[in-house]
Structures are given as structure tokens and as C-alpha cells.
Enzyme design. Structure first.
Site, PDB file in Angstrom:
ATOM      1  N   ARG A 173       0.807  -1.220   0.000  1.00 32.19           N
ATOM      2  CA  ARG A 173       0.000   0.000   0.000  1.00 32.19           C
ATOM      3  C   ARG A 173       0.847   1.282   0.000  1.00 32.19           C
ATOM      4  O   ARG A 173       0.452   2.300   0.572  1.00 32.19           O
ATOM      5  CB  ARG A 173      -0.971   0.023   1.186  1.00 32.19           C
ATOM      6  CG  ARG A 173      -1.917  -1.156   1.227  1.00 32.19           C
ATOM      7  CD  ARG A 173      -2.810  -1.247  -0.001  1.00 32.19           C
ATOM      8  NE  ARG A 173      -3.622  -2.450   0.054  1.00 32.19           N
ATOM      9  CZ  ARG A 173      -3.300  -3.609  -0.525  1.00 32.19           C
ATOM     10  NH1 ARG A 173      -2.170  -3.717  -1.213  1.00 32.19           N
ATOM     11  NH2 ARG A 173      -4.087  -4.660  -0.435  1.00 32.19           N
ATOM     12  N   SER A 222     -10.757   1.459   3.091  1.00 26.87           N
ATOM     13  CA  SER A 222      -9.988   0.945   4.229  1.00 26.87           C
ATOM     14  C   SER A 222      -9.196   2.079   4.872  1.00 26.87           C
ATOM     15  O   SER A 222      -8.329   2.676   4.239  1.00 26.87           O
ATOM     16  CB  SER A 222      -9.030  -0.151   3.776  1.00 26.87           C
ATOM     17  OG  SER A 222      -9.746  -1.275   3.310  1.00 26.87           O
ATOM     18  N   GLU A 292      -3.980   3.913   5.851  1.00 25.55           N
ATOM     19  CA  GLU A 292      -3.982   3.622   4.425  1.00 25.55           C
ATOM     20  C   GLU A 292      -4.533   4.813   3.652  1.00 25.55           C
ATOM     21  O   GLU A 292      -4.186   5.025   2.499  1.00 25.55           O
ATOM     22  CB  GLU A 292      -4.815   2.371   4.138  1.00 25.55           C
ATOM     23  CG  GLU A 292      -4.787   1.934   2.689  1.00 25.55           C
ATOM     24  CD  GLU A 292      -5.332   0.544   2.473  1.00 25.55           C
ATOM     25  OE1 GLU A 292      -6.042   0.335   1.485  1.00 25.55           O
ATOM     26  OE2 GLU A 292      -5.034  -0.353   3.289  1.00 25.55           O
TER      27      GLU A 292
END
Length: 300
Positions: A173, A222, A292
Site C-alpha cells: 500500500r 480501508s 492507508e
């Protein structure tokens, strides 16, 4: 002379001042951008970035807004958003497609299917646009951008060029693009495979997401990265935060790792929930959650 005036003298694209950003991000909250620059094409983007560098102004890129929390006090940096000039498709090799950064992940799958190829199925359920997906190495349990990415075209004040994926330091990520660079196109390697099985996996993944995530509410996707060997949603739920609310923002009662806007939510409340989650999860498990999502602007 304001930065907006300087940009208007140098570029062909759209320049907006005091533009509300809430409607441009998926959670539908946040303040205004002092200046938004929407370049006409990659060359126009470079011209604008040169103006910003020359005058000492910083910039931030806003893609599809799927994982961005904008501060209630707005954004003082110049917001760069790519549009219609960044939606092209080409085939530099038999099994490789190059796509503009402003298209959604679904476009990669459609391109693959035109040639009877597979590979980008996992991108379909990821919100946002390819530029942001490359920049954060977006993915799911079924794959991530780095699995397919051959190279990315980057624009900066120094010009435009293709960078191999190996130079972007893609990790879970995240990536490490050159300072100030903007993703303008991405080149993906596709492969022959079982198209019917791929389509079935896409449908199964979409059904799972629709049933387990708050798609009907404005949300951030998320909020936290999954720590090694665990799931952020499980940790948040174990800490008693599933459904927890501050003001009109809450951790979804459907999926604890999704922040949702219950109506006229404030970014300050979202940030308060984020800080509370970090504190409670660390106290309960010793794990430090990492964001994130992207924080953009001033939160007060």
C-alpha cells in the site's frame, strides 16, 4: 499575482479558486481548495508544475478521492486533478496495455478482455483511478498493482518520462515516487488465461464487498493498513470500535475499518476517531495501526 493567475498565463487547462472538495471525495466531507489545477494533457501538467516550482508553491494530487480525507479548513496547497486528457489507451506490446491515470481500474479489465487476456481482475473492486492506485500500490487479497505494473509515466517540472516499476519502490500500500511527480499513465503486463474463471472471480469479489462493506454510505474505504498477520478490521472490532461514533462520523457497523459519513460529517470528527482507534488498538494489542488513507489539507 496569485498562483491561480500565474497558472492561467501558462496553461491551457482549467483553474478553479475556492472550490469545495467534499463532492470530489468519496466520504463527502472537508473544506475548499484555494486553487485547483486540471491540466489539459501531460504537457500542460508539466507547464503548470514548472510555474509552481518557480514560484515556490507545493501541490497535492487528488485522483478519484476514494481514500482521501480533506480537512475542514481546506487545502492551501495547489490541488492537481487529472481528467479527460489522461484517459488514453494504447498497446505498446502484444500483452501489455498502457492506460491514462484518470481511468478506473475497471478500464484495465475491459482492455484485457478485448484481447482475451487476464490479470487485472482484482482492480475492479478498488475505488478511485489508476494514478492513485499506482501511487499507493492498491490491491486486495487477490493481487496488487505491483503484480502487473511494468512501468509508470511520471510528470514533473523537469518533464515527462517512463520509470520501470523496479524504480518506484512499490511495497504494501505504498510507493516512493520522485518528489513532486504525478502519475500520468501506467503500463500493465497481461496474460492469457481462463477468462470465464476470471469473470466469475470478479463477480464473487464484488458480491463479497457489497455484502461486507458500506457501499451505500459515503466512506473512506480501508482506513488503516492491515498489519502483518492480522486484519485492521478485526483489531478495531476487538477494541470495541465497530459502529463507534463521534458527531456524524462512525466506524461502520458493517466493516470496522471503514469510516462512514452519517450526514454532514466533519473531518475533525473523522480524525478524532482515527486517533482514538490508534490508541485503543495499541492498548489492547500492542500493534501500531498505520493509515492507508491520505490526509489532505488543514484540520484545525
Amino acid at each position: 499575482m496569485s498562483v491561480a493567475q500565474s497558472l492561467r498565463l501558462a496553461v491551457r487547462g482549467e483553474i478553479k479558486e475556492a472550490e469545495p472538495l467534499a463532492e470530489l471525495v468519496s466520504i463527502r466531507m472537508g473544506g475548499k481548495a484555494e486553487t485547483v489545477f486540471r491540466p489539459a494533457d501531460a504537457e500542460d501538467l508539466v507547464a503548470g508544475l514548472r510555474v509552481l516550482r518557480g514560484e515556490g508553491h507545493s501541490h497535492r494530487v487528488l485522483g478519484g478521492g476514494a481514500n482521501t480525507l480533506v480537512g475542514d479548513l481546506g487545502v492551501h496547497e495547489v490541488v492537481v486533478q487529472l481528467g479527460g486528457g489522461f484517459t488514453d489507451e494504447s498497446w505498446p506490446a502484444t500483452n501489455e496495455v498502457a492506460l491514462g491515470a484518470a481511468v478506473p481500474g475497471m478500464r484495465a479489465l475491459r482492455a484485457a478482455r478485448k484481447k482475451g487476456l487476464t490479470g487485472p481482475e482484482f482492480l475492479v473492486g478498488i475505488p478511485g483511478t489508476l494514478g492513485g492506485q499506482v501511487a499507493m500500490n492498491a490491491g486486495t487479497q487477490h493481487g496488487q498493482v505491483s503484480d502487473l505494473l511494468v512501468s509508470a509515466e511520471l510528470a514533473s517540472a523537469d518533464g515527462i518520462g517512463w520509470f520501470p516499476a523496479s524504480q518506484l519502490a512499490l511495497a504494501y500500500r505504498e510507493s516512493h515516487l520522485p518528489p513532486g511527480a504525478v502519475v500520468t499513465r501506467a503500463r500493465f503486463a497481461l496474460k492469457p488465461g481462463d477468462v470465464a474463471a476470471g469473470d466469475a472471480s470478479v463477480q464473487a469479489d464484488l458480491d463479497y464487498r457489497r455484502n461486507s462493506q458500506p457501499w451505500s454510505q459515503p466512506n473512506l474505504g480501508s482506513t488503516f493498513k492491515n498489519p502483518p498477520g492480522d486484519k485492521a478490521g478485526r483489531l478495531l472490532e476487538a477494541a470495541g470500535l465497530k459502529g463507534h461514533r463521534i458527531g456524524n462520523v462512525a466506524f461502520s457497523d458493517r466493516h470496522a475499518n471503514f469510516l462512514v459519513n452519517l450526514g454532514d460529517g466533519k473531518a475533525a470528527d473523522a480524525l478524532a476517531l482515527i486517533e482514538l482507534a490508534k490508541k485503543r488498538v495499541f492498548e489492547a494489542s500492542g500493534i501500531k495501526l498505520q493509515l492507508e488513507i491520505v490526509l489532505l489539507g488543514e484540520f484545525g
